[in-house]
Motif scaffolding. Structure first.
Motif, PDB file in Angstrom:
ATOM      1  N   THR A 117      10.108 -53.360 -35.731  1.00 17.68           N
ATOM      2  CA  THR A 117       9.371 -54.477 -35.130  1.00 17.68           C
ATOM      3  C   THR A 117       8.042 -54.738 -35.826  1.00 17.68           C
ATOM      4  OG1 THR A 117       8.219 -53.049 -33.565  1.00 17.68           O
ATOM      5  CG2 THR A 117      10.318 -53.988 -32.829  1.00 17.68           C
ATOM      6  N   GLY A 118       7.594 -53.775 -36.654  1.00 14.87           N
ATOM      7  CA  GLY A 118       6.287 -53.909 -37.277  1.00 14.87           C
ATOM      8  C   GLY A 118       5.155 -53.452 -36.371  1.00 14.87           C
ATOM      9  N   ILE A 119       5.477 -52.932 -35.186  1.00  8.90           N
ATOM     10  CA  ILE A 119       4.475 -52.415 -34.246  1.00  8.90           C
ATOM     11  C   ILE A 119       4.334 -50.917 -34.500  1.00  8.90           C
ATOM     12  CG2 ILE A 119       3.892 -52.131 -31.803  1.00  8.90           C
ATOM     13  CD1 ILE A 119       5.955 -54.384 -31.225  1.00  8.90           C
ATOM     14  N   SER A 120       3.116 -50.414 -34.437  1.00  6.91           N
ATOM     15  CA  SER A 120       2.882 -48.982 -34.626  1.00  6.91           C
ATOM     16  C   SER A 120       3.551 -48.179 -33.507  1.00  6.91           C
ATOM     17  CB  SER A 120       1.377 -48.701 -34.615  1.00  6.91           C
ATOM     18  OG  SER A 120       1.145 -47.319 -34.461  1.00  6.91           O
ATOM     19  N   ALA A 121       4.237 -47.114 -33.864  1.00  3.63           N
ATOM     20  CA  ALA A 121       4.918 -46.263 -32.873  1.00  3.63           C
ATOM     21  C   ALA A 121       3.914 -45.569 -31.955  1.00  3.63           C
ATOM     22  CB  ALA A 121       5.787 -45.227 -33.581  1.00  3.63           C
ATOM     23  N   ASN A 122       2.645 -45.489 -32.377  1.00  2.00           N
ATOM     24  CA  ASN A 122       1.610 -44.834 -31.564  1.00  2.00           C
ATOM     25  C   ASN A 122       0.934 -45.781 -30.580  1.00  2.00           C
ATOM     26  OD1 ASN A 122       2.004 -42.440 -32.958  1.00  2.00           O
ATOM     27  ND2 ASN A 122       0.514 -43.000 -34.540  1.00  2.00           N
ATOM     28  N   ARG A 123       1.304 -47.049 -30.637  1.00  2.00           N
ATOM     29  CA  ARG A 123       0.596 -48.055 -29.830  1.00  2.00           C
ATOM     30  C   ARG A 123       0.888 -47.896 -28.341  1.00  2.00           C
ATOM     31  NH1 ARG A 123       0.429 -54.516 -31.270  1.00  2.00           N
ATOM     32  NH2 ARG A 123      -0.851 -55.147 -29.520  1.00  2.00           N
ATOM     33  N   LYS A 124      -0.193 -47.982 -27.538  1.00  2.48           N
ATOM     34  CA  LYS A 124      -0.073 -47.912 -26.077  1.00  2.48           C
ATOM     35  C   LYS A 124      -0.657 -49.145 -25.390  1.00  2.48           C
ATOM     36  CE  LYS A 124      -0.493 -42.919 -25.322  1.00  2.48           C
ATOM     37  NZ  LYS A 124      -1.309 -41.912 -24.608  1.00  2.48           N
ATOM     38  N   LYS A 125      -1.582 -49.858 -26.080  1.00  2.00           N
ATOM     39  CA  LYS A 125      -2.298 -50.974 -25.449  1.00  2.00           C
ATOM     40  C   LYS A 125      -1.812 -52.312 -25.987  1.00  2.00           C
ATOM     41  CE  LYS A 125      -6.430 -48.420 -24.362  1.00  2.00           C
ATOM     42  NZ  LYS A 125      -7.845 -48.485 -24.177  1.00  2.00           N
ATOM     43  N   PHE A 126      -1.640 -53.246 -25.074  1.00  2.00           N
ATOM     44  CA  PHE A 126      -1.148 -54.574 -25.435  1.00  2.00           C
ATOM     45  C   PHE A 126      -1.892 -55.630 -24.627  1.00  2.00           C
ATOM     46  CE2 PHE A 126       2.173 -51.526 -26.153  1.00  2.00           C
ATOM     47  CZ  PHE A 126       2.739 -51.913 -27.349  1.00  2.00           C
TER      48      PHE A 126
END
Length: 198
Positions: A118-127
């Motif tokens: 998806t191009g999203i960081s696997a570590n991302r938690k905030k959106f």
């Protein structure tokens, strides 16, 4: 009775919703209230959504002070307020009420493998994005990672818009969800001038 039970019983007994209870180390007890929400189609015709007033907060404060004193709850100062522009979303009904609004959400766990491809960081938690209902009745947040346009900057019409991304979630996966505190300082559009009668 616990503080939660006292606050809930008092606030709902007066006809309000209990949104949040916060206690600080300094002894401040902050209670956030809201008016019960009725979907637009359940409100009397032409009646806009109502909001908490100073009088509502005063009424709840008086009643809570009495209830807390009776139960011997220790606090130094009580503050009762409305939820404000960054209102927390806690219950299913909050999500239904604010469908279509921009929200900030934080997941308990990073999205991990769900980010693959998806191009999203696997570590991302905030959106931050728009809260939407999915076709299956679940929830999703839809956003674009395009940089925000600076005020006064011109945007080329030839430039293709950044693709929208979406992520489904359950309420159990959330650490926190709040309305995004977006403030517009643009004034209201001027009303068209009435034609002069001559």
């Amino acid at each position: 009775m616990s503080l939660q039970e006292i606050a809930l019983q008092t606030v709902t007994g007066l006809g309000y919703d209990l949104v949040e209870i916060e206690r600080s180390a300094s002894g401040l007890l902050r209670i956030t209230i809201d008016l019960p929400w009725a979907a637009e189609d359940l409100r009397p015709e032409g009646m806009p959504e109502q909001f908490v007033t100073v009088e509502d907060c005063e009424k709840v404060t008086r009643q809570l002070q009495f209830a807390l004193e009776v139960d011997g709850v220790d606090y130094s100062r009580l503050e009762v307020s409305s939820p404000g522009i960054d209102r927390p979303l806690r219950h299913e009904q909050d999500f239904i009420r604010f469908t279509g609004e921009v929200i900030d959400l934080t997941l308990k766990e990073a999205i991990g493998a769900a980010a693959e491809g998806t191009g999203i960081s696997a570590n991302r938690k905030k959106f931050r994005g728009t809260l939407e209902r999915t076709e299956t009745g679940g929830w999703q947040i839809v956003w674009s990672d395009a940089p925000p346009v600076k005020p006064g900057a011109r945007v080329s019409k030839k430039r293709p818009p950044a693709p929208l991304q979406s992520m489904g979630f359950t309420l159990e996966e959330l650490r926190e969800a709040r309305l995004a505190p977006i403030v517009s300082f643009k004034g209201r559009a001027a009303a068209p001038a009435a034609d002069e009668q001559g």
